[in-house]
Write an enzyme that holds these catalytic residues in place. Structure first.
Site, mmCIF file in Angstrom:
data_model
loop_
_atom_site.group_PDB
_atom_site.id
_atom_site.type_symbol
_atom_site.label_atom_id
_atom_site.label_comp_id
_atom_site.label_asym_id
_atom_site.label_seq_id
_atom_site.Cartn_x
_atom_site.Cartn_y
_atom_site.Cartn_z
ATOM 1 C CB SER A 1 2.993 -3.687 4.953
ATOM 2 O OG SER A 1 1.622 -3.398 5.131
ATOM 3 C CG HIS B 1 7.549 -4.719 5.484
ATOM 4 N ND1 HIS B 1 7.444 -4.073 4.267
ATOM 5 C CD2 HIS B 1 6.478 -5.562 5.553
ATOM 6 C CE1 HIS B 1 6.366 -4.503 3.642
ATOM 7 N NE2 HIS B 1 5.771 -5.405 4.389
ATOM 8 C CD GLU C 1 10.388 -1.822 2.897
ATOM 9 O OE1 GLU C 1 10.468 -0.988 1.986
ATOM 10 O OE2 GLU C 1 9.300 -2.297 3.272
ATOM 11 C CG ASN D 1 3.884 -2.207 0.760
ATOM 12 O OD1 ASN D 1 3.879 -2.923 -0.233
ATOM 13 N ND2 ASN D 1 3.794 -2.698 1.976
#
Length: 726
Positions: free
Chosen positions: A429, A450, A462, A500
Site C-alpha cells: 500500500s 493495490h 490501484e 495513501n
C-alpha cells in the site's frame, strides 16, 4: 438528418402492417437529442401512413436503450429557446402526446437494457414484451437527477408505489422475469421470438384481443390516497436518514406525490420543472463528473492507445493468506480465475483458506450464491507451502506484511520459480516498487496491484507502474481488473502511490488539531457529517495501529518536512490499545463492535501534547464544523496537487475516482479535486498559508497550488508535468 447526427431512429414497415421503429446509437442506443428528434419524426410518419396499422419500438443489436445521453448536458447550459431539448418537451410532446396518445397501438420489444429514458420510452408504449434477462430500471438518482421523461408518474402506476419508490431511490434495475411478475412488462419471450411476438401483440391490441393501456392513466396499482401518503412519509424519513446531505431523493418523492394527489399531468409538469433545477445542481454536476471519470480511468496515454491486446491470464498465485491475500483470492475465484494460495506454514495456510471459505459462505447466507456455485468456486482455490506450482502461473500477487526485506526476498525467489512471461505484482500500500524489486532483474514485469480492504468488496484497484514496467503488463492488469469487476486506476510509482499518498495527511491533520485542543470525537462527527463513511480516528481504529505506524514511518522517512509527528498512536499502542481488534483504540468497542467515546483518552492526549511540546490553542478548542472539514481535507488537496504535478496520476479525474472508491470520499462532492475546485484554488491557498504561518510546514501550500492560486486557475485543469513517474 445531418451527417453529424448522433444516432437516429429508423422505420421498416412489414407486410403485416406493423412499423418496426429501431433506435440506433451505439454502443447502448442512448437517447441523444438527435435520436429523440428522429424518434418523434419517424413516429409521426408511422401515424400518417395508411399502410401502418400498429407500431413496435426496439433497439439495435440486442439493446433497447441505455437511457438519456447525459453527455448532451455535460458542460452545456441550455437557453430558454432550446425547448426541444427540455425533458418536459420530451415527456409531454413526444411520449405523452405522440406515443401514448397515438391512434395506433405501440409495443416495446425489450432486450438487453431498458434503463432511464429507455424504460420511460417503453412505459409510454401500450404494452411491453421483454426477454428474461433484460435489465429494466430508472437509475437517474445516481446522477443527482430524477427520471425526466415521465418515469416518476408511469412506474408507480405499473408496479405499485412501494416498488416504484424502491427502484428509483436505490437505482437498482430488475430483470425481465421480475419485471413480468411486477406488471412492468406484459410477457417474457426468448430474444429470437421478441420482435415477432411484439408485432402480433400490437395487432392483437388493434383488434381488441388484448388491452390498449395508457400507463399514465392506470390507477389499479396505486394505493388509496391516505395509505399512499403514509408510504411516502415513511420513505421520505428513510431518505433523510440515509442521505442527509442529498435533496434529490426528496425531490423525487415530492414529484411522485404530486402525481398521486393532483393527477399525472400535474406530476409530469412538476417532474420536468424539478429535472431542470436538479440538472444545474452541484450534486448533479459532481455525480455526472464521477460517472464520466470512472469510465475514463482505463484510458492511459502511451499504454491503451498503442494497439496492445491483453494476454490471457489463466492462473494466478497469491503469496500471503491474511486479510488482504484471502480477499484478493476471493475476488479472483469469484470471477473464475484458478488461484494458488501460498503460505509459510500449514497453520497460516488453513487460516487463509478458512477466510476465503467464510467470504463465500457469507454470500450463500445472504442468498447471493447457491451451494452448488459455492462448491464450484471454492474448488478453484489450491493451497500450497512451496513454489513448485508456480511454474505455469501467469500472474503472482504478493500480499505479505509491509516489510521491505521480506518483499525483496520474495520477488527474488519469484523470478527463479515463475515463467518468464509471468506478471510479478505487489499489493503493497505504500512501499516504493523500485525498492521491492531491487534484487530482481525482470523490472519490466514488476507492477503494483493495490487492492483496498476488504479486497473482494472494495471497488478500487490501484495499478502502479514504474518507469521500467512494460505497457503490456499494465494492459493485462487493466483487463484482469475489469474481469474481477474493479474500477482500475493506473498511477506512477512513489511512496504511498496515489490514494495513501494523498490521504496520509488525513489522520495527521486530525492529530495536529487534537493536540492543540480540538475534541477528537467532534472531528470524527464533522467529517462523517461531511459525507465520509467514518472520520480519521474511527478509520485508524478499523485499520489497526500496527498498520498505521508502519505506513506512517514510510511517510516520515520520505516526506519529513511535511509529516506531523505525534506520539498519540504509539502511546495508545504501548498500553495494548491497537484499535478495533483489541476493543480499545481511540474508541471503546462493545461485543457488537459498536464504537463509543472513551473518557480515558484524555490522559493519552495530554501526555502526547507534552511530548510534542505544543500548547492548547483557544481558537481550535471550539472549532466550527466548516473549519474542521477544511483543516482535515485541505492538506489532502495539497498532497493531491503534488501527486498531479509529479505525474503520479495521468489526470485529476483519476484522483477523484481514487478518493471516492479507495477512501469513500462522497461521490456527490465529485472527488477530492473536483470538490476543491468548487471552493477555488485562491481560497484553499490562502487558508493553507494562514495555517502554515500558525502551525508550521505541515500546512505549507505546494508550488503547484501556489501557481494555480496566483492565476485563479482550477486545480484539475491539465498540466504540463515537469517529471512524470508514468
Amino acid at each position: 438528418m445531418g451527417s453529424n447526427a448522433k444516432g437516429r431512429a429508423v422505420m421498416e414497415v412489414g407486410a403485416d402492417g406493423v412499423a418496426l421503429i429501431t433506435i440506433i446509437n451505439p454502443p447502448v442506443n442512448s437517447l441523444s437529442f438527435d435520436v429523440l428528434r428522429s424518434l418523434k419524426a419517424t413516429y409521426e410518419q408511422a401515424l400518417r401512413r395508411d399502410d401502418v396499422r400498429a407500431i413496435v419500438v426496439t433497439g439495435a443489436k440486442g439493446k433497447f436503450s441505455g437511457g438519456f445521453d447525459i453527455s448532451s448536458f455535460k458542460g452545456k447550459q441550455m437557453d430558454k429557446g432550446e425547448m426541444e431539448q427540455r425533458p418536459g418537451y420530451v415527456s409531454m410532446e413526444i411520449l405523452s402526446d405522440t406515443v401514448e396518445a397515438a391512434k395506433k397501438p405501440s409495443v416495446a420489444a425489450i432486450d438487453g437494457i431498458a434503463l432511464g429514458g429507455g424504460l420511460e420510452v417503453a412505459m409510454a408504449c401500450h404494452a411491453r414484451i421483454s426477454t428474461p434477462t433484460a435489465q429494466l430500471g430508472l437509475p437517474e438518482l445516481q446522477l443527482g437527477i430524477i427520471p425526466g421523461f415521465g418515469g416518476t408518474q408511469r412506474l408507480p402506476r405499473l408496479v405499485g408505489l412501494s416498488k416504484a419508490l424502491e427502484m428509483m431511490l436505490t437505482s437498482k434495475p430488475v430483470k425481465g422475469e421480475e419485471a413480468y411478475s411486477l406488471g412492468l412488462v406484459d410477457a417474457i419471450v426468448s430474444p429470437d421470438e421478441l420482435v415477432n411476438t411484439a408485432r402480433r401483440w400490437a395487432l392483437d391490441i388493434l383488434d381488441c384481443r388484448r388491452p390498449w393501456v395508457a400507463s399514465l392513466f392506470k390507477t389499479d396499482k396505486i394505493e388509496p390516497l391516505g395509505e399512499a401518503r403514509e408510504i411516502l412519509k415513511f420513505v421520505r424519513a428513510q431518505a433523510r436518514k440515509r442521505a442527509p446531505n442529498l435533496t434529490h431523493p426528496l425531490v423525487c418523492i415530492d414529484v411522485i406525490e404530486e402525481g398521486i394527489v393532483s393527477g399525472p399531468r400535474a406530476g409530469l409538469l412538476k417532474e420536468a420543472e424539478a429535472f431542470q433545477v436538479l440538472m444545474r445542481s452541484e450534486t448533479s454536476k459532481s455525480l455526472i463528473h464521477i460517472f464520466f471519470a470512472q469510465r475514463g480511468t482505463s484510458k492511459v496515454p502511451g499504454v491503451t492507445d498503442i494497439g496492445l491486446v491483453p494476454r490471457r491470464v489463466k492462473k494466478v498465485a497469491i503469496l500471503g493468506g491474511g486479510l488482504m491475500g484471502s480477499g484478493i483470492a476471493t475476488a479472483l475465484i469469484l470471477s473464475n480465475y484458478p488461484v494458488i494460495l501460498k503460505e509459510v506454514n500449514d497453520k497460516f495456510l488453513q487460516a487463509g483458506i478458512g477466510r476465503v471459505t467464510a467470504n463465500l459462505q457469507s454470500r450463500v447466507k445472504k442468498g447471493n450464491m447457491t451451494q452448488e456455485k459455492f462448491e464450484k468456486t471454492i474448488s478453484l482455490l489450491k493451497g500450497v507451502l512451496d513454489y513448485e506450482s508456480f511454474k505455469d502461473v501467469d500472474m503472482v500477487i504478493e500480499a505479505v506484511i509491509e516489510n521491505v526485506s521480506l518483499k525483496q526476498q520474495i520477488f527474488s525467489d519469484l523470478e527463479k520459480y515463475c515463467p518468464p512471461h509471468c506478471i510479478l505484482a505487489s499489493n503493497t500500500s505504500t512501499i516504493d516498487l523500485n525498492l521491492i524489486g531491487e534484487r530482481t532483474k525482470s523490472q519490466d514485469r514488476i507492477a503494483g496491484a493495490h487492492f483496498f480492504s476488504p479486497a473482494h468488496v472494495m471497488p478500487l484497484l490501484e495499478i502502479v507502474r514504474t518507469k521500467q514496467t512494460s505497457p503490456q503488463v499494465i494492459v493485462d492488469l487493466l483487463d484482469v481488473g475489469k474481469k474481477i469487476k474493479k474500477t482500475p486506476v493506473v498511477v506512477g510509482n512513489c511512496t504511498g502511490f496515489a490514494v495513501n499518498r494523498m490521504f496520509f495527511p488525513y489522520t495527521q491533520a486530525g492529530l495536529l488539531l487534537v493536540e492543540r485542543g480540538t475534541d477528537l470525537y467532534q472531528i470524527d462527527r464533522a467529517i462523517t457529517k461531511f459525507g465520509m463513511p467514518m472520520g480519521p480516528f474511527r478509520l485508524a481504529d478499523l485499520v489497526g495501529f500496527g498498520v498505521a505506524i508502519v505506513t506512517g514511518m514510510q511517510f516520515i522517512e520520505n516526506f519529513p518536512e511535511r509529516t506531523y509527528k505525534s506520539m498519540l498512536i504509539p502511546l495508545l499502542q504501548e498500553d495494548k490499545r491497537a484499535g478495533e481488534t483489541t476493543r480499545k483504540g481511540f474508541y471503546m468497542y462493545d461485543d457488537k463492535r459498536r464504537a463509543n467515546p472513551d473518557p480515558e483518552l484524555k490522559k493519552y492526549i495530554e501526555k502526547s501534547r507534552s511530548i510534542s511540546g505544543v500548547a492548547i490553542d483557544p481558537k481550535l478548542v471550539k472549532l466550527p464544523e466548516k473549519d474542521i472539514v477544511e483543516m482535515i481535507f485541505f492538506p489532502v488537496v495539497n498532497e493531491a496537487c503534488r501527486v498531479l504535478a509529479e505525474g503520479i496520476a495521468v489526470k485529476a479525474a483519476d484522483l477523484d475516482i481514487a478518493a471516492v472508491y479507495g477512501m469513500g470520499f462522497p461521490p456527490y462532492r465529485g472527488g477530492i479535486l473536483f470538490w476543491a475546485d468548487s471552493l477555488g484554488s485562491k481560497y484553499i491557498y490562502s487558508r493553507l498559508e494562514e495555517w502554515s504561518n500558525s502551525y508550521g510546514e505541515f500546512f505549507k501550500p505546494c508550488a503547484y497550488l501556489a501557481e494555480r492560486a496566483s492565476k485563479g486557475a482550477p486545480l484539475s485543469s491539465p498540466v504540463e508535468q515537469a517529471k512524470s513517474r508514468m
